[in-house]
Design an enzyme around this catalytic site. Structure first.
Site, PDB file in Angstrom:
ATOM      1  N   GLY A 127       0.833  -1.209   0.000  1.00 38.95           N
ATOM      2  CA  GLY A 127       0.000   0.000   0.000  1.00 38.95           C
ATOM      3  C   GLY A 127       0.860   1.247   0.000  1.00 38.95           C
ATOM      4  CB  SER A 161      -0.802  -5.910  -6.877  1.00 37.84           C
ATOM      5  OG  SER A 161      -0.453  -5.025  -7.904  1.00 37.84           O
ATOM      6  CD  GLU A 244       8.393  -3.321  -6.038  1.00 39.82           C
ATOM      7  OE1 GLU A 244       8.504  -2.481  -5.125  1.00 39.82           O
ATOM      8  OE2 GLU A 244       7.427  -3.377  -6.809  1.00 39.82           O
ATOM      9  CD  GLU A 357       6.272   8.033 -19.480  1.00 37.69           C
ATOM     10  OE1 GLU A 357       6.037   7.276 -18.507  1.00 37.69           O
ATOM     11  OE2 GLU A 357       5.692   7.914 -20.567  1.00 37.69           O
TER      12      GLU A 357
HETATM   13  C1  LIG Z   1      -0.365  -3.551 -12.725  1.00 39.38           C
HETATM   14  C2  LIG Z   1      -0.033  -2.527 -11.661  1.00 39.38           C
HETATM   15  C3  LIG Z   1       0.167  -2.958 -10.367  1.00 39.38           C
HETATM   16  C4  LIG Z   1       0.441  -2.028  -9.358  1.00 39.38           C
HETATM   17  N1  LIG Z   1       0.592  -2.497  -8.085  1.00 39.38           N
HETATM   18  C5  LIG Z   1       0.817  -1.619  -7.084  1.00 39.38           C
HETATM   19  C6  LIG Z   1       0.889  -2.088  -5.737  1.00 39.38           C
HETATM   20  O1  LIG Z   1       0.770  -3.289  -5.458  1.00 39.38           O
HETATM   21  N2  LIG Z   1       1.082  -1.186  -4.761  1.00 39.38           N
HETATM   22  C7  LIG Z   1       1.238   0.142  -5.016  1.00 39.38           C
HETATM   23  O2  LIG Z   1       1.446   0.889  -4.073  1.00 39.38           O
HETATM   24  N3  LIG Z   1       1.146   0.637  -6.286  1.00 39.38           N
HETATM   25  C8  LIG Z   1       0.939  -0.221  -7.319  1.00 39.38           C
HETATM   26  N4  LIG Z   1       0.827   0.242  -8.610  1.00 39.38           N
HETATM   27  C9  LIG Z   1       0.881   1.692  -8.853  1.00 39.38           C
HETATM   28  C10 LIG Z   1       2.121   2.153  -9.589  1.00 39.38           C
HETATM   29  O3  LIG Z   1       3.241   2.127  -8.751  1.00 39.38           O
HETATM   30  C11 LIG Z   1       1.801   3.570 -10.099  1.00 39.38           C
HETATM   31  O4  LIG Z   1       0.752   3.459 -11.062  1.00 39.38           O
HETATM   32  C12 LIG Z   1       2.997   4.237 -10.749  1.00 39.38           C
HETATM   33  O5  LIG Z   1       3.986   4.530  -9.790  1.00 39.38           O
HETATM   34  C13 LIG Z   1       2.591   5.535 -11.481  1.00 39.38           C
HETATM   35  O6  LIG Z   1       1.887   6.384 -10.663  1.00 39.38           O
HETATM   36  P1  LIG Z   1       0.479   7.028 -11.122  1.00 39.38           P
HETATM   37  O7  LIG Z   1      -0.379   5.914 -11.639  1.00 39.38           O
HETATM   38  O8  LIG Z   1      -0.014   7.843  -9.982  1.00 39.38           O
HETATM   39  O9  LIG Z   1       0.822   7.972 -12.362  1.00 39.38           O
HETATM   40  P2  LIG Z   1       1.353   9.474 -12.312  1.00 39.38           P
HETATM   41  O10 LIG Z   1       2.513   9.542 -11.350  1.00 39.38           O
HETATM   42  O11 LIG Z   1       0.196  10.390 -12.081  1.00 39.38           O
HETATM   43  O12 LIG Z   1       1.912   9.668 -13.770  1.00 39.38           O
HETATM   44  C14 LIG Z   1       1.065   9.979 -14.899  1.00 39.38           C
HETATM   45  C15 LIG Z   1       1.992  10.131 -16.122  1.00 39.38           C
HETATM   46  O13 LIG Z   1       2.883  11.258 -15.928  1.00 39.38           O
HETATM   47  C16 LIG Z   1       4.221  10.831 -16.061  1.00 39.38           C
HETATM   48  N5  LIG Z   1       5.089  11.534 -15.115  1.00 39.38           N
HETATM   49  C17 LIG Z   1       4.837  11.753 -13.783  1.00 39.38           C
HETATM   50  N6  LIG Z   1       5.878  12.415 -13.221  1.00 39.38           N
HETATM   51  C18 LIG Z   1       6.818  12.589 -14.202  1.00 39.38           C
HETATM   52  C19 LIG Z   1       8.121  13.186 -14.244  1.00 39.38           C
HETATM   53  N7  LIG Z   1       8.667  13.705 -13.156  1.00 39.38           N
HETATM   54  N8  LIG Z   1       8.781  13.173 -15.429  1.00 39.38           N
HETATM   55  C20 LIG Z   1       8.242  12.611 -16.556  1.00 39.38           C
HETATM   56  N9  LIG Z   1       7.004  12.037 -16.567  1.00 39.38           N
HETATM   57  C21 LIG Z   1       6.304  12.022 -15.425  1.00 39.38           C
HETATM   58  C22 LIG Z   1       4.208   9.342 -15.728  1.00 39.38           C
HETATM   59  O14 LIG Z   1       5.313   8.671 -16.268  1.00 39.38           O
HETATM   60  C23 LIG Z   1       2.883   8.918 -16.354  1.00 39.38           C
HETATM   61  O15 LIG Z   1       3.037   8.674 -17.727  1.00 39.38           O
HETATM   62  C24 LIG Z   1       0.546  -0.642  -9.655  1.00 39.38           C
HETATM   63  C25 LIG Z   1       0.335  -0.204 -10.968  1.00 39.38           C
HETATM   64  C26 LIG Z   1       0.040  -1.130 -11.965  1.00 39.38           C
HETATM   65  C27 LIG Z   1      -0.181  -0.637 -13.353  1.00 39.38           C
END
Ligand SMILES: Cc1cc2nc3c(=O)[nH]c(=O)nc-3n(C[C@H](O)[C@H](O)[C@H](O)COP(=O)(O)OP(=O)(O)OC[C@H]3O[C@@H](n4cnc5c(N)ncnc54)[C@H](O)[C@@H]3O)c2cc1C
Length: 376
Positions: A127, A161, A244, A357
């Site tokens: 989480g 997840s 990880e 990214e």
């Molecule tokens: C299959 C799957 C399993 C997951 N499992 C877990 C889990 O078990 N536990 C958990 O805690 N999380 C989990 N996640 C979450 C995952 O870690 C996040 O989705 C990921 O870190 C991206 O964060 P966000 O979705 O908030 O996107 P955002 O951070 O909002 O990003 C949106 C877009 O903006 C881009 N962006 C953001 N900041 C920058 C920057 N500084 N420079 C360039 N581009 C940027 C990103 O690359 C992306 O394309 C999971 C995600 C997936 C898809």
């Protein structure tokens, strides 16, 4: 890269191969839900009774303390035997929650949780991410307020997840009121059956329940469940992410090579055709990725950011292999099959565990020494 086996390696490989050939379950694993939980726990229990659970963990904590050379051999044999996916619902517990407890937990936490993980009696989830704190994890806002011997937790996590089938969660929360960014956070063990927790599963486009939203409404977590010190959660979380991104990723990469060989067998391309060339390129890419991984694992002092290099290339290659499979299948790709499922799931590879990214930013700044991006 070819790693030459010593006599010791040869007998270890033979033992692993013999055990796997007798014990790997036949038939496909259930894709999600309670059945997938039971399947995964049964498999870990079987591995444990054969002496193959958590083999990289220190012997003092029930593992076999094996080094990267033997872990590589184990994973090579594992994927060769088509054993259950290493990236199932036991991944968090075995690959980063357990190792984090070993590195930062109290003796009580270790004594209670580590045997359960190794013996296939508990599932963990992570989480960390929140609706406004994904790539920028340090902006998380779920709070834990100290009240007597407990923390009272309120807020929301997302993309967790296996939250729907987990027993425990590695939960990162803000425990110091008014603190900002990396300061004032705590990494706590959250019992997923605690009153006040609501798990709302999310069905993804592959039709699978892989992750969920988790809501915390005055959830009481004992202070004895804090790992690595109150308000010191960022350091504990970085320990977790380090695990990880290291050996845990090896099984996934080797698995990708097996998937690619399956694709080559299925496509049976005509020699000299465009498809044969494309598959040959993919095979070369997979071999290069494997070489980078082995080099990183066997170097005494690898730069921790090399994990991003491996993660990024793995994620992109997984997508390319699935896309190529769809092309080979043609109209058949529309049917529900393992390949179409993998294709739909593959889109998440460049998001999960840090987006492409973000990995590129890390590679640019910390490996290539390019100027840091301007923070907003
Ligand atoms: C299959 C799957 C399993 C997951 N499992 C877990 C889990 O078990 N536990 C958990 O805690 N999380 C989990 N996640 C979450 C995952 O870690 C996040 O989705 C990921 O870190 C991206 O964060 P966000 O979705 O908030 O996107 P955002 O951070 O909002 O990003 C949106 C877009 O903006 C881009 N962006 C953001 N900041 C920058 C920057 N500084 N420079 C360039 N581009 C940027 C990103 O690359 C992306 O394309 C999971 C995600 C997936 C898809």
């Amino acid at each position: 890269m070819h790693l030459k086996d010593t006599e010791d390696h040869i007998s270890f490989r033979a033992a692993a191969r013999a055990w796997l050939s007798e014990n790997v379950p036949a038939g496909p694993a259930p894709r999600d839900g309670a059945a997938s939980r039971q399947y995964a726990l049964d498999w870990v229990a079987k591995c444990h009774s054969g002496g193959w659970s958590g083999i990289g963990w220190p012997a003092d904590y029930g593992g076999r303390g094996l080094g990267p050379d033997k872990l590589v051999i184990w994973y090579e044999e594992y994927v060769r035997a088509r054993a259950p996916s290493v990236h199932d619902c036991t991944f968090v517990a075995l690959n980063h929650a357990g190792p984090t407890l070993i590195a930062c937990g109290t003796e009580e936490q270790k004594a209670f949780h580590l045997p359960q993980i190794l013996e296939g009696r508990s599932i963990w989830c992570q989480g960390f991410s929140e609706p406004n704190a994904g790539s920028d994890l340090a902006s998380l806002s779920t709070t834990g307020v100290v009240d007597g011997d407990d923390l009272v937790v309120n807020g929301q996590k997302i993309w967790t997840s296996f939250a729907d089938i987990a027993d425990y969660q590695e939960l990162l929360i803000r425990t110091e009121p008014g603190s900002k960014r990396h300061k004032g956070l705590s990494w706590v063990i959250c019992d997923m059956k605690s009153p006040g927790i609501t798990v709302r599963p999310i069905r993804n486009m592959a039709g699978t329940v892989h992750f969920a939203e988790v809501f915390y409404d005055d959830v009481r977590i004992p202070l004895s469940s804090v790992v690595g010190g109150l308000h010191n959660g960022w350091a504990t979380a970085m320990t977790t992410l380090g695990f990880e991104r290291k050996t845990a990723a090896m099984g996934m990469q080797l698995d990708l090579s097996v998937r690619l060989e399956d694709l080559i067998a299925m496509a049976a391309p005509k020699p000299g055709s465009a498809m044969a060339e494309r598959l040959a390129d993919l095979r070369a890419e997979a071999a290069a990725l494997r070489a980078i991984t082995y080099r990183t694992l066997f170097r005494d002092q690898a730069n921790p950011s090399e994990g991003s290099l491996m993660r990024l290339r793995f994620a992109e290659l997984a997508r390319e292999i699935s896309e190529t499979a769809m092309e080979c299948l043609g109209a058949e790709a529309l049917a529900d099959s393992d390949w179409s499922h993998l294709y739909l799931e593959s889109f998440s590879e460049t998001i999960a565990g840090g987006t492409a990214e973000i990995q590129r930013n890390i590679i640019a700044e910390r490996l290539l020494g390019l100027p840091r991006e301007k923070r907003a």
